[in-house]
Each structure stands twice: as structure tokens, then as C-alpha cells.
Design an enzyme around this catalytic site. Sequence first.
Site, mmCIF file in Angstrom:
data_model
loop_
_atom_site.group_PDB
_atom_site.id
_atom_site.type_symbol
_atom_site.label_atom_id
_atom_site.label_comp_id
_atom_site.label_asym_id
_atom_site.label_seq_id
_atom_site.Cartn_x
_atom_site.Cartn_y
_atom_site.Cartn_z
ATOM 1 N N GLU A 1 0.834 -1.218 -0.072
ATOM 2 C CA GLU A 1 -0.067 -0.049 0.085
ATOM 3 C C GLU A 1 0.918 1.164 -0.031
ATOM 4 O O GLU A 1 0.585 2.047 -0.600
ATOM 5 C CB GLU A 1 -0.809 -0.020 1.242
ATOM 6 C CG GLU A 1 -1.880 -1.146 1.035
ATOM 7 C CD GLU A 1 -2.946 -0.805 -0.058
ATOM 8 O OE1 GLU A 1 -2.912 0.127 -0.654
ATOM 9 O OE2 GLU A 1 -3.799 -1.904 -0.349
ATOM 10 N N ASP B 1 -9.873 4.466 -1.902
ATOM 11 C CA ASP B 1 -8.887 5.146 -2.720
ATOM 12 C C ASP B 1 -9.475 5.593 -4.003
ATOM 13 O O ASP B 1 -10.917 5.795 -3.878
ATOM 14 C CB ASP B 1 -7.768 4.000 -3.072
ATOM 15 C CG ASP B 1 -8.326 2.888 -3.860
ATOM 16 O OD1 ASP B 1 -9.674 2.929 -4.316
ATOM 17 O OD2 ASP B 1 -7.701 2.040 -4.567
ATOM 18 N N TYR C 1 -6.379 5.861 4.945
ATOM 19 C CA TYR C 1 -6.627 4.880 4.003
ATOM 20 C C TYR C 1 -5.540 3.568 4.126
ATOM 21 O O TYR C 1 -6.264 2.451 4.191
ATOM 22 C CB TYR C 1 -6.181 5.329 2.512
ATOM 23 C CG TYR C 1 -5.926 4.323 1.511
ATOM 24 C CD1 TYR C 1 -7.037 3.709 0.755
ATOM 25 C CD2 TYR C 1 -4.719 3.702 1.139
ATOM 26 C CE1 TYR C 1 -7.028 2.715 0.204
ATOM 27 C CE2 TYR C 1 -4.376 2.643 0.313
ATOM 28 C CZ TYR C 1 -5.595 2.274 -0.209
ATOM 29 O OH TYR C 1 -5.399 1.091 -1.036
#
Length: 341
Positions: A42, A141, A123
Site C-alpha cells: 500500500e 482510494d 487509507y
Amino acid sequence: MRDDKVIAPALLDWYDRHARVLPWRVPPGGPPADPYRVWLSEVMLQQTTVAAVKSYFQRFTELWPTVQDLAAAPDAQVMAEWAGLGYYARARNLLACARQVAAEGGFPTTRAGLRALPGIGPYTSAAIAAIAQDAPETVVDGNVERVVARLFAVNTPLPRAKPELTALAETLTPQERPGDYAQAMMDLGATICTPRNPACAICPLVDRCDARAEGIAAELPRKAPKQPKPTRQGTVWVARSGDAILFEERPAKGLLGGTLAFPSTSWDGRDLPPPGPADWQEIGQVRHVFTHFTLTLTVLLGDLTGNPQRGHLVRLDRIERDALPGLMRKVWDVAQAEIAA
């Protein structure tokens, strides 16, 4: 009419059959993923494409299979391996986070604990909690924002629509298989509900999509007009001494922080003189686009006639172009043509 309760089951059924195979994922329905691999992927994927990240992820996990291995790695080696992914503050935060996690004996098991780690925002904390810890957190996202904007026909332009889209996304997140659901939403946005020409005919949610019903799917999400980027000017010096070139390490904080670079000035708020005495000759210019501005650097080449005032010399046969940040690779390409002439 859209029935929101059937969206998650329909999407998970589609994901079970069409999930992308990615090196950091476990198959649909499998056990929760390794939080280290989820976190690493990520961070790498921020403002970078999946295609570009795959090789970097594989190399990082071969060199440092666990978060403890990464925590023990030298800063310079990690920064060199990161070169090409850009946004070097992410690499600095990556190391800081790995070292804190290693010191604490592993990743926190709550989203609040994850948020407290360096470089982990809303996130990334949601992604780790959902995908690696099976927590019913909502992961939002750009792909998810686009899917939700179309499902609910949200006409508010981005970025003003972000809070609304997040709130709507939360209404869809299931208690069961939240990690698979989060990745299913990402895959749907990446492969079917794409920015241009969405493939509505094969979308598993086509009958539940308000934007499709209104004929405006391709128009959403709407975006506020972009403001033009300012342009900055600067100078970069390629200083030669025999068979070596002068480099310096960028300040830890700021643009290209902690990376190996040619001495430069003006464009980054630093007002520095040339790095040493030389007969400096202009050999060209390079242009580079950062997130918030466009940069033009004038490239000067010279043979040092005295000791450099900063930096250190690196032999030509030890210079690794790929270990340089993108801006400095452009400078090196201009300089190499002159050095080889």
C-alpha cells in the site's frame, strides 16, 4: 432500483471469479494476508501504478522478507532500492514505521494503533485492518471513490465530494469478508469501472448503478478545474575530478529527501554556491514535473580545480543510474553525453 444490501454479495461473487493475481495478495476466501506485505504494497502503491510496483515489491520482499529485516536495513540501501518510485518521503516513513513496528513486536491490531505509526494515514490503516486483520473497515482510494460516485450518482466534484463518498462507501462495507470486499472494490474500479469508457455491460453492479441508469457514468466523478502548476528554476552542478563525479546526500526532510544527488540550488528553497572551483560550462537543461510545480534545471559541467566544499566523489564505474531519483537521472543523462564525447 438499487438495493444496497445486495451490492457486497454481488461484488464478492464477482471477485471470487475475477480477482487480480497480485504478489501481495492471498486468494479470495483465503486467510488474512500478512500485514507486512499489505502495508508495504500500500505504501508503494501511493501515487504509483500496480504495474510499476510489482517488481519493486518482489525485490523488497526478497531482500527483506519480514518487517524486522527491513527495520535492520541500512538507510542508504533502502533508498537506493526505492529509486524510481519517487515521493521519497514515503521511503523515509517506510523505514521509520518498520523500526517502530519491529520495536513493538509487530503491527498494532487496531486501526487507531495503525494510524499512530509513521506514514500511515486513514487509507493505509483501513487497508491493513481490513485486508490483514479482517476488520470491517472501509477502504477508500481513487478507484473506490469512482465506483461509489457512479453507484450513487454523486455530482459533487472532487475533492469536495470526498467526505460524502467516504460516508456512502461506509454504508456498503460488509461485516463478512471485509478484506476481500475492499480488494473487490479496488479491482472493480481498476478493471471495469475505469475512468474512461467504463465497461458497464460486464459490471456485476450494473443493475444497481444510479449513474448508469441516468446515462452519466462516464462523466463521474466530476472534478474541479485544475489550477496551473507554477514553474521553478534552478541550477545543478556536475563536478568532475579525474574519473569521479561529485555527489551529495539530499537533506533528510524535503524534496528527494535522503537521496543521492548532484549538488543543486534555488529550486528547493536552498541558496547555495557552486560545490567547488571549476570552469563551469552550461551543457543543457532538464525539465521535471513534481506534484505541485514544474522544474527546469540548468545543468553545468566542470572539472574541479580545488577541493569540493560539500559532497563526496564517486568513481564513474561505481555510479548506478537506477539508484538516482528520476530528476537526477535526467541530469546524469545530459552529463553523460558530454563526458563520453
